[in-house]
Every structure is written in structure tokens, then in C-alpha cells.
Design a protein around this motif. Sequence first.
Motif, PDB file in Angstrom:
ATOM      1  N   THR A  68       0.702  -1.181  -0.114  1.00  0.00           N
ATOM      2  CA  THR A  68      -0.120   0.127  -0.021  1.00  0.00           C
ATOM      3  C   THR A  68       0.791   1.240  -0.092  1.00  0.00           C
ATOM      4  O   THR A  68       0.115   2.129   0.414  1.00  0.00           O
ATOM      5  CB  THR A  68      -0.886  -0.011   1.252  1.00  0.00           C
TER       6      THR A  68
ATOM      7  N   LYS B 149      -7.778   7.425   5.243  1.00  0.00           N
ATOM      8  CA  LYS B 149      -6.954   8.652   5.350  1.00  0.00           C
ATOM      9  C   LYS B 149      -5.607   8.447   4.439  1.00  0.00           C
ATOM     10  O   LYS B 149      -4.948   7.622   4.627  1.00  0.00           O
ATOM     11  CB  LYS B 149      -6.429   8.901   6.878  1.00  0.00           C
ATOM     12  N   ALA B 150      -5.419   9.368   3.746  1.00  0.00           N
ATOM     13  CA  ALA B 150      -4.002   9.460   2.799  1.00  0.00           C
ATOM     14  C   ALA B 150      -2.973  10.068   3.703  1.00  0.00           C
ATOM     15  O   ALA B 150      -3.104  11.189   4.352  1.00  0.00           O
ATOM     16  CB  ALA B 150      -4.242  10.230   1.590  1.00  0.00           C
TER      17      ALA B 150
ATOM     18  N   SER C 151       4.148   7.959   0.499  1.00  0.00           N
ATOM     19  CA  SER C 151       2.830   7.943   0.837  1.00  0.00           C
ATOM     20  C   SER C 151       2.121   6.834   0.749  1.00  0.00           C
ATOM     21  O   SER C 151       2.246   5.638   0.204  1.00  0.00           O
ATOM     22  CB  SER C 151       2.246   8.929  -0.418  1.00  0.00           C
ATOM     23  N   TRP C 152       1.055   6.738   1.449  1.00  0.00           N
ATOM     24  CA  TRP C 152       0.243   5.510   1.520  1.00  0.00           C
ATOM     25  C   TRP C 152      -1.205   5.814   1.926  1.00  0.00           C
ATOM     26  O   TRP C 152      -1.576   6.998   2.469  1.00  0.00           O
ATOM     27  CB  TRP C 152       0.685   4.379   2.552  1.00  0.00           C
ATOM     28  N   GLN C 153      -2.017   4.821   2.053  1.00  0.00           N
ATOM     29  CA  GLN C 153      -3.241   5.021   2.308  1.00  0.00           C
ATOM     30  C   GLN C 153      -3.674   4.208   3.704  1.00  0.00           C
ATOM     31  O   GLN C 153      -3.399   2.958   3.745  1.00  0.00           O
ATOM     32  CB  GLN C 153      -4.256   4.539   1.204  1.00  0.00           C
ATOM     33  N   GLN C 154      -4.065   4.689   4.599  1.00  0.00           N
ATOM     34  CA  GLN C 154      -4.391   4.304   5.810  1.00  0.00           C
ATOM     35  C   GLN C 154      -5.921   4.367   6.341  1.00  0.00           C
ATOM     36  O   GLN C 154      -6.355   5.229   6.660  1.00  0.00           O
ATOM     37  CB  GLN C 154      -3.717   4.598   7.113  1.00  0.00           C
TER      38      GLN C 154
END
Length: 593
Positions: A132, A187-188, A181-184
Motif C-alpha cells: 500500500t 486517510k491519505a 505516501s500510503w493509504q491508511q
Amino acid sequence: MRRRFGNERGFTLIETLAAITVFSIMVLGIAPLLASSLKGAALSRSYARGKDIGQGAMERVRGLPYFDAAAKRDVIDLYFPDLVVGTGGSGYSTTTKTFTTICTSTSQLPAVSGALACPPKRPDGTSSIPSTYTVTFTAQFVAPVANSNPETYNVITPPAGFTSASSAPPAQLLRFTVKVSWQQGAKAAQFSLLSLLGDRKLSPDKVRASSNLDFLAQTLTSYRVPDGQPNAGRLSTFRAFSGRLQSVVGLKNFASADQSSRAAQMTLNQQEFAGAAGFVVTDAAGAQSVLNAPPSTSPAPVITSSAGTTVSAPPGITIAGGIGGMSQTRVNEALSPNPAAVVTNELPRAAGNFGFVPGSNGAGGEEFWVTNQADTSNQALLGLVPGAHVFSVQQPANGNQAKRIFGSSYAETFPVSPTALRVRATTKAQAQTINLLPTTYNSSKPLITFDGFTATTDCQVSGTAATATGSWTVNMTIKTAAGNINRTLSGSTTAGQATDTLSLIRTSNPLVGGVAGTGSAVYLFDETGKPGFLDSWSYTPLMTASTPDTKTAKVSMPYAFTITTAKTDPSNPESKLTISVGGMSCEASDVRS
């Protein structure tokens, strides 16, 4: 028949429902906290992972050589390999002048360079980037802006056709960013690091040459708000110089050439006082230029010019016409050696110059001037001319190029030769006329005049020897009550003047104006019981030179001569004016086999 003992009985239905209700309320209250805690822990773990990925990627880049022509696996090869415009936001951008590499667990963009630039895979062949996460590298060539405080940087555009496989980098620094960068959940998130990357001097200099003109003329004085005025006692410091040049070439893992040229600058610092909110700064600059080597033949020099300017007196102080000024200036005129910062066949060369544009119709006149503070009573005693400039550098009439205000610096590396010249650095400066203290005692003409100032330094290394030479000379005229004193001042790297001319003149302290033995007498130097114009002066008869071996040559001169005037406002110790002329140096070394 059953007997009942005491108060034994079970829970009623109502009691059970009440207990379940209380338990449900407790669970429902705690559940959101538990969910929030679990979510926060997951977010914290994602940031920790993103930070580890970013720091690891940056450390890997920092562990690479900046540029190594032989290894072909360095920062430039991996993160700024060429000017190919890629897809998906990767590759070179002609707008921002950056090269972008984008890495995920399954892709590397651009495909060719990204395969090496992206974080390496684990020993088992799996990606070190989680599924991710995305890692983005951006690189941009920059060069520091000369004398900027705080330091700032100019973006350097790579030359057409640039490729790390066949070209040296166009600048010695990269502005480098690693962004993870990642997506949790919904939330970016992202984590980024910014760094300046350059040669860390892991290998010794093979060639180093520099020539520096610190100043043709440099002045320093201060101004104090008189008593009775608003902000009485407030002090302002004024610094001004004409001519500052630096040419630097080097050769280690790669060749570099840098040229900085500045014709003049005047800076007024108004100092803090009770109730003030910091410094107020007036900064007037002449023409200036910063050049960095492209890996190809340098284009024709572009002359940079600046208009004339005058610096006004600080608030609370009245000095007619301002406290300093300069006429139009130029840098990088098309004169020999041709101004440039260039590397050709791994041989760097840097050269530049500055000059003042002659007045209209070739009339000449004051091109650079500074005046200090004087009160009315002392001005009359010293015979100072109201409104006249206390110190000035003048351009000759008729635009005489051979005698104009001018300076140059030059450094170059040549092919290896058993006997011929291999590296050279030179500095030159000249000014036809320098005037100091115009007085009514001499029909409003200057009290002291310096004519024909010239100074040079020259550092050379050949295959068999190193030489370090330098010299300067100027003709000085002092107008005294008994007639003119004419002396030639000079210095060199070989032998200084046998007699300290300035010391002898100071000892005699000649009468300049008025009548000896009366209250109207004014002398050259200000001494107890003898009011005068100057406080001190000195010059450099022997320039410092060093050739410790056949591969190194150095010359330095902090100034050719320097003069400090007496206080022109007796109540203001800061109203002295310190003038220095001719600060310069050169250095050359070559340890190529």
C-alpha cells in the motif's frame, strides 16, 4: 417435601434484565474507545513504517558517490540519469527541471533507471516496499546564491542532451527529496525528507585552483542620530565595496567550474534600540552573476548591467546627497580571458570580471563614493567641503579602457604534461583615481589622491615547478601647506619597499591647512593637541607567497593599503571612515600523476 433454608432464592427476571442493561451500557461506552485505540495504533504503525522506508531510502542514496565517471553507479546515474520525459509523473520535467522516480511494490518508473534507483528487494525476492506504499524520489540541480543569508539556491537547467552516461553533472549540488505516501483506511498519509546532496570529498583533490578578488575598494563607517533628535543615539553601520570576484575549478571524481561576479554592493544596517522591532536594512547591489559549469563548451558571455543608485542617510541624520552611491556597473564583459564556467574534456575553466560604465560623453567622474558623518563646527575646522563625497573612486575621461575601474579573476586546468603549464589562477584589479577628503584648503580638491592603482596575483603549476607571484603599485599625492608630497607605494611577493614611506610621513605629520601655532592649524594626522584628518594608515610591501612543493602555489594580500580617517564628528566615535584597497588571493595545486 423440600425445606427452605434462610433467604435462598434465584434471580428474578427483572434483576437479570437490569444486570444485562448495565453491562450493555458499559460495553457500548468502552467499545468506541477500544476501536479508536486500535485505529490509532494502526495509524501509528503505518507512520512508523513509512518513516523507516523514507529514512532507509535516503540513507541508501547518501551512501552513494555523487558522481563517479568510472563506476557508473552513483547518485546522478540513478536519480538524474538524463532528460527523458517519462509517463505517470516520472522522468524529467522541463517545467520544474526535476527528475522523478516512482517506486511501488510492483512497478518502477521510469522502467530503465527506476529498476536500479528503487529500494532493492529482499533476499527472498519480495519487495521491501509494502503493497500500500509508494516511494517517490525527486532530484533537481541547484547552486548556492553568492553571499545570500540565509543561504538560498538557484535552479540549474541541465544542458540540452544531458545524460549521466556521457556528461558530468551541471552543478555540484542536488536538491533531493524522498517522499513515502500510503493509504491508511480512508486517510491519505505521507512522510518526506529533503536534503542537499553533493560530493562529500571522499577522494582527494587532483586539481584545485581559485582566484579571489575580495574587493577593489572596501569602506566601513557608522552614523549616530544627534542628541535632541527622535531616537537620539541610534547607530547605523554602513558597509560598501566595489569589485568582488571568485573563480574556482576542481577535479576529483569529476571536474567542476564555478564563477561568482559582483560589481558593487552597499549595505546599511540600522541597529536596534529600546522599543525597536529589529534591524532595518537597506541593500543596494551592482551587477552580479553566478555561473556553474555545463559539461560542454560555454556559450558566449552575456553582459549583465545594473543602473546607478544612491543610498539615503538613515532616519534622523541629515547628509545632503546620501551616504553612498555607485554608477552603472557591469559583469561578464566579453574581454580576454572570455568569461565562463565550463568543463571541456574534463578540463574546467572559470573566468569573470566587473567594471563601471564610463559617464556620458566619456566625461568620467565619480563612479563609487562614500561619505561619513560630520558636525558643522568640525566641518569648518577641517575645511571639509559641504556636500562633497569624502571618499570616491573615479573613472578616467574619454572611456580609457586601459585605465578604467576594472577587475578580473581566472582559473583553468590544462592537460597533463611533463613540462608545460598544468593549472593556473590569476587575479587583477585597477583604478585610475581614488580621492579622499576634499577640503577648502586645496580649492575643494581632495587632500589625498591615489593614481594608477594596479594589482595582480598569479599562481601556476607546471610539470616541473610551482610559481607564486604578485605585485601592486600606486602613486600617492598629499596636498600640504608646504607643497605636495608625492610618493610611489608598491608591494610584491619578492621584495618589499626598504623604507616604510607611510610611517615616515606620519612621523612628520605635515601641516595641511591653517597657520601653525594657532587654533586654525590642521594636520594630516589627528594627535593630542593637533587636530587632523587621519587616524592611521598602513600598506602591504611584502605579499604572502608560498610554494611548499612543485605541485602547490599560493599568494594572498588582505589589502594593498588601508586608511582610517579621524572622527569627523568629535562627539561620535563611529564617524571614522575605514578604507581598504586591493584585497586578493590565488591558489593552484595539481597532484595528477
